[in-house]
Write an enzyme that holds these catalytic residues in place. Structure first.
Site, short mmCIF file in Angstrom:
data_model
loop_
_atom_site.label_atom_id
_atom_site.label_comp_id
_atom_site.label_asym_id
_atom_site.label_seq_id
_atom_site.Cartn_x
_atom_site.Cartn_y
_atom_site.Cartn_z
N ASP A 143 0.84 -1.19 0.00
CA ASP A 143 0.00 0.00 0.00
C ASP A 143 0.88 1.25 0.00
OD1 ASP A 143 -2.42 1.78 0.67
OD2 ASP A 143 -3.29 -0.24 0.76
N HIS A 175 -3.57 6.14 2.84
CA HIS A 175 -4.37 4.95 2.53
C HIS A 175 -3.89 3.73 3.30
CE1 HIS A 175 -6.03 1.77 -0.22
NE2 HIS A 175 -7.02 2.63 -0.33
N SER A 392 -11.32 -1.14 -0.96
CA SER A 392 -10.00 -1.04 -0.32
C SER A 392 -10.06 -1.37 1.17
CB SER A 392 -9.45 0.38 -0.46
OG SER A 392 -8.82 0.56 -1.68
#
Length: 609
Positions: A143, A175, A392
Site C-alpha cells: 500500500d 491509505h 479497499s
C-alpha cells in the site's frame, strides 16, 4: 501451472489454463501503439518462459533499450524500449507475453458485525484457553506505507521497505495506515470500537504507492518478488492488495496475476480489492469492472457491502460502487479476435462503507478531503482516526479474517481458506453472484469450520477422505441477533460449487498448485464436475442466479453459464448487455433496446474495458 506439487491428473487441469499459442503475445494497448506507428519509448513487463538466449540478451542490450529490473521469482522483467521493436521482442521464443507497465492505484463496529468478537475466546485441543487474534501470522500490506507510531498499530509492524523510490516507509498519502489498522489494528483506544480483525497479527509494510497514491505494475511486482523470497522469514501467510491495475490482459498472461498465483501456489493467501467501478458516469449499475489482480481465480477478490453503521446484519446490502463481475480481461488471437476470461467475481464481500480506522498525520487524502477526518484525537497524531469507503477497506477485513483462520488451523491451504470463507458467508437477498460472489464475510462460522478441519491432510490425501475431526456443524450463524444460513458454496470460475461435501470430504482442488475451479469442466455450455479432483457430493451449477438470502444457487436463474461464456456478451440482472463487440448481425443489445452499432471494432461503444 506456476508452482510445484502438480502431478498426474493435476497436470492436465493445469494445462487447460495455458493460452493457445496462436494468441498475440503483445497486450492490446501496446498493439494499438504499434499500429499507430509510434516510435516513442514505452515501459513494459516482459514475461519469459525459460532461460534467455543470446538473441534476446542482445536485444535487451541495444541502445535505447533499458532493462530496468528482473523479478527472479516470476521470471519476468521491467524494460523500457521503443515501441518500434515490440514485435521483434514478442517474436522471440523465450518471450511469453509483453504487457504495458500499467498504473496501479488504491481502491478505496466491524468486528461485531462480522462475527469476529464472537470467536476471540478459544480453547485448543489440549483444553488450554487462548485468544484468536492473529498472533504469529504475518500480513503483508502492499500500500502507501504505514504510520507505525499510531497507537492502534504500534508495535505490530515488524518490517518496512519502500519500493517507490521516495526513500520513506511512512504514509504521506493516508491509505495504507487505514488499511493496515482495518486488518490488524489493536483497538487500544476508544474502548476498542475501531479494532482490526486480527489485532495481534504481525504487519509487513511494503510501500508501493507513492505520496500521491500512484504506482506501477513493475513496482508492485518488486514487492511481490520480495514477499516470495522472504515469506518464511516473517511467516507471511497473507498478502493484502487494496489496489489494482486495469484488468485488460487475461489472467493467463497478466504479470501481476502470474505473480500472485505463484504466491498462492506457495501457500500464501492473496486478498485483492475488487474495485470501485460498480457505477458508470451516469450513476447506472455496470458489470465487468473487476481490477487486476482481482481478476485472477486464485485470489480472494473482495467487494464492498454496506452495514449501514449497525451491528445487526439484517439491514446489510451491497454498496452501489462495488465492482461487479464477470472479469473482462482477455487474450487476443493474431487476427484480432478476443477471448474473454468471464470469471465470476468477486468471491465474497465485506463491510466497506464509511469505516473508521487509523489516520496518518497530515496525509494527502484528508488534506484534499477534510471531511474524511473524524475529529477523534485532536492535536494527537498517534490517535487520529479517519473515514474511508470502498473495496479497499473491505479487503483487509478479509485479510484479517484469513489470518484468524490460519492461527486457528495453520495447516489450511489458500484454497481451503477461500472455500471456508465462501462456504460460511451470508448471501445478501436480491443480489446476484456477479455482485456478491458467495456472500458477506462471516468470521464466526468460518472459524467454526476451520477448527474442525484435520491437520494431517496433504497433497497426497485421496479424494473423498473424511476432512473434519467431527460431524459437520449446522450451517447457520447468529450474530448480534441476526440468524442466517450459510451459502454452503464456493465460486468456481464461471459457476459455483455447493454441498456439504465441500467441508466433509477432502477435495483435490484444495491442494497447492491447483485451483478450486480446476475440478470443473464445460461441455456444451453446461458445467460438470471432474471427479478425479472433486467428489460426487459436490454439485456444480450451470446457471448464474440471484439470491433469496438462503443458500448459494437458490433464487431465480438469470442465464445459463454457457451464455456468460460467450466472448461478446455480458450479463446484468437477466438482460444481455453488449460490450461493444459486434454480435451476429452487427446489432448491440443494451437494456433490452436494440441499438445500431455503426463501428466495426466497437471501441467507441465499449461497455467496460
Amino acid at each position: 501451472m506456476f508452482g510445484g506439487g502438480i502431478v498426474g491428473n493435476r497436470a492436465s487441469a493445469a494445462n487447460q489454463n495455458k493460452t493457445d499459442r496462436k494468441a498475440d503475445k503483445v497486450a492490446r494497448h501496446l498493439r494499438q501503439r504499434i499500429s499507430s506507428g509510434s516510435d516513442d519509448n514505452v515501459n513494459v513487463v516482459v514475461q519469459f518462459n525459460g532461460p534467455t538466449s543470446g538473441q534476446l540478451n542482445a536485444l535487451l542490450k541495444r541502445n535505447g533499450v533499458h532493462h530496468k529490473k528482473h523479478f527472479d521469482n516470476f521470471n519476468s522483467s521491467s524494460v523500457e524500449l521503443p515501441v518500434s521493436i515490440l514485435d521483434e521482442l514478442s517474436s522471440l521464443d523465450e518471450v511469453d507475453f509483453v504487457a504495458e507497465d500499467d498504473d496501479v492505484l488504491p481502491l478505496g463496529h466491524v468486528t461485531s458485525t462480522t462475527g469476529t468478537d464472537d470467536i476471540r475466546a478459544q480453547t485448543n485441543a489440549n483444553g488450554a484457553s487462548y485468544t484468536l487474534d492473529g498472533a504469529g501470522i504475518g500480513i503483508a500490506i502492499l500500500d502507501s506505507g504505514i504510520y507505525t507510531t499510531h497507537k492502534s498499530i504500534t508495535p505490530r509492524v515488524i518490517y518496512s521497505k519502500d519500493f517507490t523510490g521516495e526513500n520513506r516507509v511512512d504514509d504521506p498519502y493516508g491509505h495504507g495506515t487505514h488499511v493496515a489498522s482495518a486488518a490488524a489494528g489493536n483497538g487500544n483506544m476508544y474502548t476498542g470500537k475501531y479494532a482490526g480483525m486480527a489485532p495481534n497479527a504481525n504487519l509487513i509494510n511494503l510501500r508501493v504507492l507513492n505520496s500521491l497514491g500512484r504506482s506501477s505494475m513493475s513496482t508492485v511486482l518488486s514487492a511481490l518478488d520480495w514477499v516470495y523470497s522472504n515469506r518464511a522469514s516473517y511467516n507471511i501467510r497473507v498478502v493484502n492488495m487494496s489496489l489494482g491495475a486495469p484488468a485488460l490482459s487475461s489472467y493467463k498472461n497478466d504479470p501481476l496475476c502470474l505473480a500472485v498465483r505463484k504466491l498462492v501456489n506457495a501457500g500464501v493467501v492473496v486478498v485483492a480489492a475488487a474495485g470501485n467501478d460498480g457505477k458508470d458516469a451516469f450513476g447506472r449499475k455496470q458489470y465487468g469492472a473487476i481490477h487486476s489482480p482481482g481478476n485472477d481465480p486464485s485470489v480472494i477478490t473482495v467487494g464492498a457491502s454496506n452495514s449501514l453503521g449497525t451491528n445487526a446484519r439484517s439491514d446489510d446490502s451491497m454498496a452501489s460502487y462495488s465492482s461487479r463481475g464477470p472479469t473482462r480481461s482477455f487474450w487476443t488471437e493474431g487476427n484480432g479476435i478476443r477471448h474473454y476470461d468471464n470469471l465470476i467475481k468477486p468471491d465474497l464481500v465485506a463491510p466497506g462503507n464509511k469505516l473508521i480506522f487509523a489516520e496518518s498525520p497530515n496525509n494527502y487524502l484528508v488534506t484534499v478531503n477534510p471531511g474524511l477526518d473524524t475529529g477523534l484525537g485532536p492535536g494527537k497524531n498517534a490517535e487520529k482516526m479517519m473515514y474511508l469507503s470502498g473495496t479497499s477497506v473491505s479487503a483487509p477485513l478479509v485479510s484479517g479474517a484469513a489470518a484468524l483462520l490460519l492461527q486457528a488451523n495453520p495447516k489450511l491451504t489458500p484454497n481451503m481458506v477461500k472455500m471456508i470463507l465462501s462456504y460460511t458467508a451470508q448471501q445478501l437477498p436480491n443480489v446476484n453472484v456477479l455482485e456478491q460472489g458467495a456472500g458477506q464475510l462471516n468470521v464466526e462460522g468460518a472459524i467454526k469450520v476451520a477448527k474442525l478441519v484435520r491437520t494431517d491432510l496433504t497433497n497426497s490425501t485421496p479424494l473423498g477422505t473424511s476432512m473434519l475431526t467431527s460431524s459437520a456443524p449446522t450451517p447457520q450463524s447468529t450474530i448480534d441477533g441476526t440468524t442466517f444460513t450459510w451459502s454452503q458454496g464456493v465460486i468456481a470460475n464461471q459457476a459455483y460449487a455447493k454441498g456439504v461435501s465441500l467441508i466433509t470430504q477432502y477435495q483435490e482442488v484444495y491442494d497447492l498448485g491447483v485451483l478450486i475451479s480446476d475440478g470443473t469442466m464445460v461441455s456444451s455450455g453446461v458445467l460438470i464436475a471432474d471427479q478425479t479432483m472433486v467428489s460426487s457430493g459436490v454439485l456444480i451449477s450451470d446457471c448464474i442466479t440471484t439470491s433469496n438470502g438462503t443458500t448459494l444457487g437458490d433464487g431465480v436463474n438469470l442465464l445459463p453459464a454457457g451464455v456468460l461464456l460467450a466472448d461478446g456478451v455480458l450479463l446484468a440482472d437477466g438482460v444481455l448487455i453488449a460490450d461493444g463487440v459486434l454480435i451476429s448481425d452487427g446489432v448491440l443489445i443494451a437494456d433490452g433496446v436494440l441499438i445500431a452499432d455503426g463501428a466495426n471494432d466497437g471501441d467507441s461503444t465499449e461497455f467496460m474495458r
